[in-house]
Write a protein that holds these residues in place. Sequence first.
Motif, short mmCIF file in Angstrom:
data_model
loop_
_atom_site.label_atom_id
_atom_site.label_comp_id
_atom_site.label_asym_id
_atom_site.label_seq_id
_atom_site.Cartn_x
_atom_site.Cartn_y
_atom_site.Cartn_z
N LYS A 2 60.69 167.15 -24.78
CA LYS A 2 61.17 166.33 -23.68
C LYS A 2 61.35 164.89 -24.11
O LYS A 2 60.62 164.39 -24.95
N SER A 3 62.34 164.26 -23.52
CA SER A 3 62.54 162.84 -23.78
C SER A 3 61.46 162.04 -23.11
O SER A 3 60.73 162.53 -22.25
N ARG A 4 61.38 160.74 -23.50
CA ARG A 4 60.39 159.86 -22.87
C ARG A 4 60.63 159.78 -21.37
O ARG A 4 59.70 159.82 -20.57
N SER A 5 61.92 159.71 -20.95
CA SER A 5 62.24 159.61 -19.53
C SER A 5 61.81 160.86 -18.79
O SER A 5 61.28 160.80 -17.68
N ALA A 6 62.03 162.03 -19.39
CA ALA A 6 61.65 163.27 -18.74
C ALA A 6 60.14 163.35 -18.58
O ALA A 6 59.63 163.75 -17.54
N ARG A 7 59.41 162.97 -19.61
CA ARG A 7 57.95 162.98 -19.51
C ARG A 7 57.48 162.02 -18.43
O ARG A 7 56.51 162.27 -17.73
N TRP A 8 58.22 160.88 -18.31
CA TRP A 8 57.81 159.87 -17.33
C TRP A 8 58.01 160.36 -15.90
O TRP A 8 57.21 160.15 -15.03
N LEU A 9 59.13 161.08 -15.65
CA LEU A 9 59.49 161.42 -14.30
C LEU A 9 58.87 162.74 -13.82
O LEU A 9 58.76 162.97 -12.62
N CYS A 10 58.49 163.60 -14.73
CA CYS A 10 57.98 164.90 -14.33
C CYS A 10 56.63 164.78 -13.63
O CYS A 10 55.66 164.32 -14.23
N PRO A 11 56.51 165.21 -12.35
CA PRO A 11 55.25 165.04 -11.64
C PRO A 11 54.19 166.04 -12.04
O PRO A 11 53.03 165.90 -11.67
N PHE A 12 54.58 167.10 -12.79
CA PHE A 12 53.62 168.14 -13.13
C PHE A 12 53.20 168.10 -14.59
O PHE A 12 52.46 168.94 -15.06
N GLY A 13 53.70 167.12 -15.35
CA GLY A 13 53.36 166.99 -16.75
C GLY A 13 52.06 166.23 -16.92
O GLY A 13 51.29 166.04 -15.98
N PRO A 14 51.79 165.79 -18.14
CA PRO A 14 50.58 165.01 -18.40
C PRO A 14 50.60 163.70 -17.64
O PRO A 14 51.63 163.24 -17.16
N SER A 15 49.42 163.10 -17.49
CA SER A 15 49.32 161.83 -16.78
C SER A 15 50.26 160.80 -17.40
O SER A 15 50.37 160.73 -18.63
N PRO A 16 50.94 160.01 -16.57
CA PRO A 16 51.87 159.01 -17.10
C PRO A 16 51.14 158.04 -18.03
O PRO A 16 49.96 157.73 -17.85
N SER A 17 51.84 157.55 -19.02
CA SER A 17 51.26 156.59 -19.95
C SER A 17 52.25 155.47 -20.17
O SER A 17 53.39 155.51 -19.72
N VAL A 18 51.81 154.44 -20.88
CA VAL A 18 52.67 153.32 -21.20
C VAL A 18 53.23 153.41 -22.61
O VAL A 18 53.88 152.48 -23.08
N VAL A 19 53.03 154.53 -23.27
CA VAL A 19 53.51 154.68 -24.65
C VAL A 19 55.03 154.49 -24.68
O VAL A 19 55.78 155.13 -23.94
N GLY A 20 55.46 153.58 -25.54
CA GLY A 20 56.88 153.33 -25.70
C GLY A 20 57.52 152.47 -24.63
O GLY A 20 58.70 152.11 -24.75
N ARG A 21 56.78 152.13 -23.59
CA ARG A 21 57.34 151.30 -22.52
C ARG A 21 57.56 149.88 -23.04
O ARG A 21 56.71 149.30 -23.72
N ARG A 22 58.70 149.30 -22.70
CA ARG A 22 59.04 147.94 -23.10
C ARG A 22 58.74 147.01 -21.93
O ARG A 22 59.41 147.07 -20.89
N ILE A 23 57.74 146.15 -22.12
CA ILE A 23 57.17 145.40 -21.00
C ILE A 23 57.14 143.91 -21.32
O ILE A 23 56.59 143.50 -22.35
N LEU A 24 57.69 143.11 -20.44
CA LEU A 24 57.68 141.66 -20.56
C LEU A 24 56.56 141.10 -19.69
O LEU A 24 56.46 141.44 -18.50
N VAL A 25 55.71 140.26 -20.26
CA VAL A 25 54.57 139.67 -19.55
C VAL A 25 54.72 138.16 -19.55
O VAL A 25 54.80 137.53 -20.62
#
Length: 301
Positions: A2-25
Amino acid sequence: MKSRSARWLCPFGPSPSVVGRRILVTGAARGIGAALARQLHANGAQVALLGIEQDLLAEVAADCGDAPWRYCDIGDPTQVQRVVESLVGELGGLDAVVANAGIARQLPIIGGDPAVLEETLTVNVLGVYYTLRAAGPHISHPNGYVLLVCSLAAAIHLPLAGAYSASKAAAEALGNTLRIELRHTGARVGIAYFAELDTDMTATGFGTEAARAILGRSTVSGVAPLGPAIDGMQRALARRSRRVVSPYWVGVVVWFRGIGQWAVDMALRGGVGPGTEIARTEVVPFTTDQPARPRKLKRLA
């Protein structure tokens, strides 16, 4: 696979994570911003940092795998636009922005210096707006997310904290409005409500003679550890949550803010008069020194 987006959106997959997320602080040189950036990096996110304390920013960036960073006066819209575009380019896109930069300084409404209110609103309200305006086009997609650090002060207002409370209430309003405006893009907006956390801002903001005269101690509810708040922000970024609170009881107070405000009004009646008199002459700095910029308001006589 699965792509990163698919893993992110799937409600029945593993708990969401921030791996690979591009975040501006924003406001990433110290306190909440620095701690969050370091933890996000440690958990696989790609972070970009902006702030005004360059030496501290460089240290945080080094701890985050030499993350891209820029000096940025958050109260300068042209500079914010340029810096955000540059950092997004280095990240190769943007999944989330954390609007964290903020300052505080006590201000008696009557007899206080209007420059305190002006500067607080410039950083805490206009700075948030400039950040959202610049980053908004980049997070307007189904995986996009905005997290605004608004504080419990957005809901409960203390004496001498009128400038800060007004700014955080305004930032809360911006966040609630943006949530509706972004809904059609799939992006989400979250708001963080924190009590007094163990940061330099809390120590400086409450460490005044006037505050002690009113409260009879150094804080209202006691200093809470920073760790749970950072954990909560990371979970919010992973799940694109609507709300983050720390400590846990803040959630109840936000829901019942009318009762909370009444309780504060009743509890702090005794020392407000003497404390306000002290505040009118007490010289205290902003919690973070700000760059010089032209005054927008005429000084009152």
